[in-house]
Design a protein around this motif. Structure first.
Motif: not given
Lengths: 281, 277
Positions: A2-3, A5-6, B95, B99-101, B105
Motif C-alpha cells: 500500500h506504500r 499507492y501514495v 490508504v 491507515r494502511k501505512i 498521519k
C-alpha cells in the motif's frame, strides 16, 4: 504494497510545491533576475522590504482585509444561516442562489463589477452620476480602492459561509433546542446559548481559514486595480507577482512570499490542530 | 423544527432572505441583460431591458476571444486535471482513510499544510524551472501543477467516502482470495464512485475557472484558456461592454448549467472538502 499507492500524489506534490517552496526560501537571500546567476546578498531583500513603503502598505492592506473578512462575511453568513433555519421552507433554493457566485470565475465577476457597476462610463455608477448623485468609482480613489475590491470578494464569498453555517446549525442536537424552547428561551437566547455554542468548532475553523485565505488574496486585486492607484490597494501576493514578473526582482518576490507564508504558517498550525481532533475521533 | 411561530417574524425572515437574494443576483442579472445590448445602450442605462437584441455580440465575442480554440484548451486542461486528480487522489485517500501505512498521519498533515501554502511560495522557481525545461505553454505540465495544488483537497474529500465503507467488505474479499489491488479496484472504487464524481466535478470547475496559474504558464495565444482569453479581450476592447458580457456569458454558461443540474453535489463537495477535513 500500500506504500506505493501514495507515491504518485506525494511525488507530484513534492516536485511542484515542496521543492520549489524550499527554493523560494533560499532565493529570498539572493538577488536574481531570473536569467543570470543568483547573487547571495544575505538579508538584503528583507532589509529592502523593511525600507519599502509599498511593502508596508501591502502588509497593512492584508491585515485590513483579514479583519474585514473575519467580521463582515462571517456575520452575514451566520445571519443568513439562522434566517434559513427559521424559514426552513425554501432553504435549498436560497442556498443554491447564495452559492451561485462561488462557481463563477473570479476574472468574470471582477469584470462584471468593474464594467457594469463601478464604471463611471458603462456602469450603474455612471448612471447615478448622470442623475446627479455625487458617487465616485471606488477603484480609482486611493482611499477606497481596497474597499471597492473587498466588496466584490465579500459579495461572492458570504454565500459559501452561509451554506457551511446552515449545514452546521442543522447538526445541533434537537433535544437541546427543544429543552431551550420548553424553558421559554427567546430567539436571541436560543442563538446565544444553544445554536452559536453548538456550531463553535465550525466558526473557529472558518475563522482560521479566513486568516489563511486573506493572505492569499490575488485574483480580484490583480484584475480590478493591479494594486493601484498609486499602490493603494497593493497586497503582498500582487506585490510578489509584480516584483517577479514585471520588475524581474525574483529575490525580492521570494522574500515577500516568505513573509506571506510566515503569517499563513501561524494560522496553518491552528488549522492542523483543529483538524487533528477530527482525525483522532 | 420551528424556532419561532410568530407570523411577523416569519415575514421579516423571508423579506431579509429575499433582499440577500436580490443582492446576489443583481450583478449576475446585469451580466445577462447587457450581453445582448449594443455598447451605446449600455452606456445610456445598464439597468434597462434591451431594446433590440444584439445576438452578434456573441458571434463577435466568439471570434475576438478565439473561444473555438481556447474553450477547447480549457476543456482539455480540465479533463487532464480531472483524470490525474481522481486517479492519484483516490489511491492516496484509500490508504490514508484505512491507515494502511504507519506514516498515514504525517502524510495527512503534510497534505493539509500544502493546501494553505500561498501559490507565490512555489510559483517563481517553478516558472523559471519550467521555462528552462521548455514546459511553458504545455497543458500537461499545467495539469500537473493543478493536480499538486488541488489533490490534497480531493484526498480529504475522498477520505470521508472511503471511511464510510464497512471494513467487513474488504476483509471478505481478501478472504475470498482477492489481491489488495483487486480489493481497491473491484470493491472499493465502485462504492466510492459518487465521491469520485463529486471530486471530478469540482476539480473540473476549479481548472475551468483558474486564473493565476493559467495566465502565468499558458501565454501563447494557441495554448491559453478561455478565462485568460476573456481576460485579455476585456482588457483590449474595453469600450464594447456588450461584447465583453457576451464573452463572459459564453464562458460561464456551461458552468451554470452543470451547477443547476447537480447543485447538491457541487455545494456538498465544495463545502465538505474544506470543513470536514
Amino acid at each position: 504494497m500500500h506504500r506505493f499507492y501514495v507515491v504518485p500524489t506525494l511525488v507530484i506534490n513534492v516536485a511542484i510545491i515542496l521543492v520549489p517552496a524550499l527554493l523560494t526560501v533560499a532565493l529570498a537571500f539572493f538577488r536574481w533576475d531570473g536569467i543570470n546567476m543568483p547573487v547571495f546578498i544575505g538579508m538584503g531583500n528583507f532589509q529592502a522590504l523593511w525600507a519599502d513603503r509599498v511593502f508596508w502598505t501591502a502588509l497593512t492592506n492584508n491585515i485590513i482585509w483579514t479583519l474585514l473578512f473575519l467580521t463582515v462575511p462571517i456575520g452575514i453568513g451566520l445571519l443568513a444561516a439562522t434566517l434559513l433555519l427559521v424559514a426552513r421552507r425554501g432553504s435549498m433554493f436560497f442556498q443554491v442562489i447564495y452559492f451561485l457566485p462561488m462557481i463563477i470565475a473570479t476574472a468574470i465577476l471582477a469584470r462584471i463589477w468593474q464594467g457594469m457597476i463601478y464604471s463611471p462610463v458603462s456602469g450603474v455608477n455612471g448612471m447615478l452620476q448622470r442623475m446627479g448623485f455625487p458617487t465616485l468609482d471606488p477603484l480609482t480613489q486611493p482611499s477606497t480602492a481596497l474597499l471597492g475590491i473587498a466588496t466584490v470578494d465579500l459579495w461572492h464569498w458570504w454565500g459559501f459561509l452561509c451554506v457551511i453555517f446552515f449545514a452546521a446549525l442543522r447538526q445541533v442536537p434537537q433535544e437541546q433546542i427543544e429543552a431551550a424552547r420548553i424553558e421559554g428561551a427567546s430567539f436571541w437566547q436560543m442563538m446565544r446559548y444553544v445554536l452559536l455554542p453548538g456550531i463553535r468548532p465550525t466558526i473557529t475553523l472558518m475563522m482560521i481559514m479566513t486568516v489563511i485565505w486573506s493572505f492569499l488574496v490575488f485574483d480580484f486585486v490583480y484584475i480590478l486595480t493591479q494594486g493601484g492607484p498609486a499602490f493603494s490597494s497593493e497586497v503582498l501576493s500582487t506585490l510578489a507577482y509584480r516584483s517577479a514578473f514585471y520588475d524581474l526582482a525574483v529575490g525580492k518576490a521570494a522574500a515577500v512570499a516568505v513573509v506571506i507564508s510566515i503569517f499563513g504558517l501561524i494560522a496553518t498550525a491552528f488549522y492542523i490542530r483543529e483538524q487533528a481532533r477530527e482525525f483522532d475521533r | 423544527m420551528r424556532l419561532i411561530e410568530s407570523r411577523a417574524t416569519l415575514v421579516l425572515t423571508y423579506a431579509l432572505l429575499a433582499l440577500l437574494l436580490v443582492v446576489t443576483l443583481f450583478p449576475i442579472a446585469l451580466l445577462v441583460i447587457n450581453s445582448v445590448k449594443p455598447a451605446a445602450q449600455i452606456v445610456q442605462n445598464p439597468l434597462a431591458w434591451p431594446e433590440a437584441f444584439r445576438w452578434d455580440n456573441f458571434t463577435r465575442a466568439w471570434t475576438d476571444a478565439r473561444f473555438g480554440q481556447t474553450m477547447l484548451n480549457s476543456a482539455v486542461l480540465s479533463g487532464l486535471t480531472i483524470v490525474l486528480v481522481c486517479t492519484t487522489g483516490s489511491l492516496t485517500a484509500y490508504v490514508l482513510a484505512r491507515r494502511k501505512i504507519k506514516s498515514w498521519k504525517i502524510i495527512t498533515f503534510y497534505l493539509l499544510a500544502t493546501t494553505t501554502a500561498p501559490i507565490q511560495l512555489f510559483l517563481f522557481p517553478l516558472y523559471f524551472g519550467f521555462a528552462k525545461l521548455g514546459l511553458i505553454n504545455n497543458a500537461v505540465a499545467v495539469s500537473v501543477v493543478y493536480t499538486a495544488v488541488w489533490s490534497p483537497f480531493a484526498v480529504m474529500l475522498l477520505r470521508t467516502y472511503f471511511l464510510a465503507v464497512p471494513k467487513e467488505l474488504e476483509e471478505a474479499a481478501l478472504i475470498d482470495g482477492a489481491s489488495h489491488w483487486q480489493v481497491f479496484t473491484k470493491v472499493m472504487l465502485p462504492i466510492v464512485s459518487p465521491g469520485i464524481l463529486t471530486v471530478a466535478l469540482i476539480i473540473g470547475l476549479y481548472s475551468w475557472n483558474e486564473f493565476l496559474i493559467a495566465t502565468t504558464f499558458l501565454q501563447r495565444a494557441d495554448t491559453t484558456t478561455a478565462i485568460v482569453s476573456f481576460f485579455l479581450l476585456s482588457g483590449q476592447y474595453s469600450s464594447d461592454w456588450g461584447e465583453i458580457m457576451a464573452a463572459a456569458l459564453i464562458v460561464v454558461l456551461p458552468v451554470i448549467i452543470l451547477f443547476i443540474l447537480l447543485q447538491r453535489r457541487f455545494i456538498e463537495g465544495m463545502a465538505g472538502g474544506s470543513v470536514k477535513g
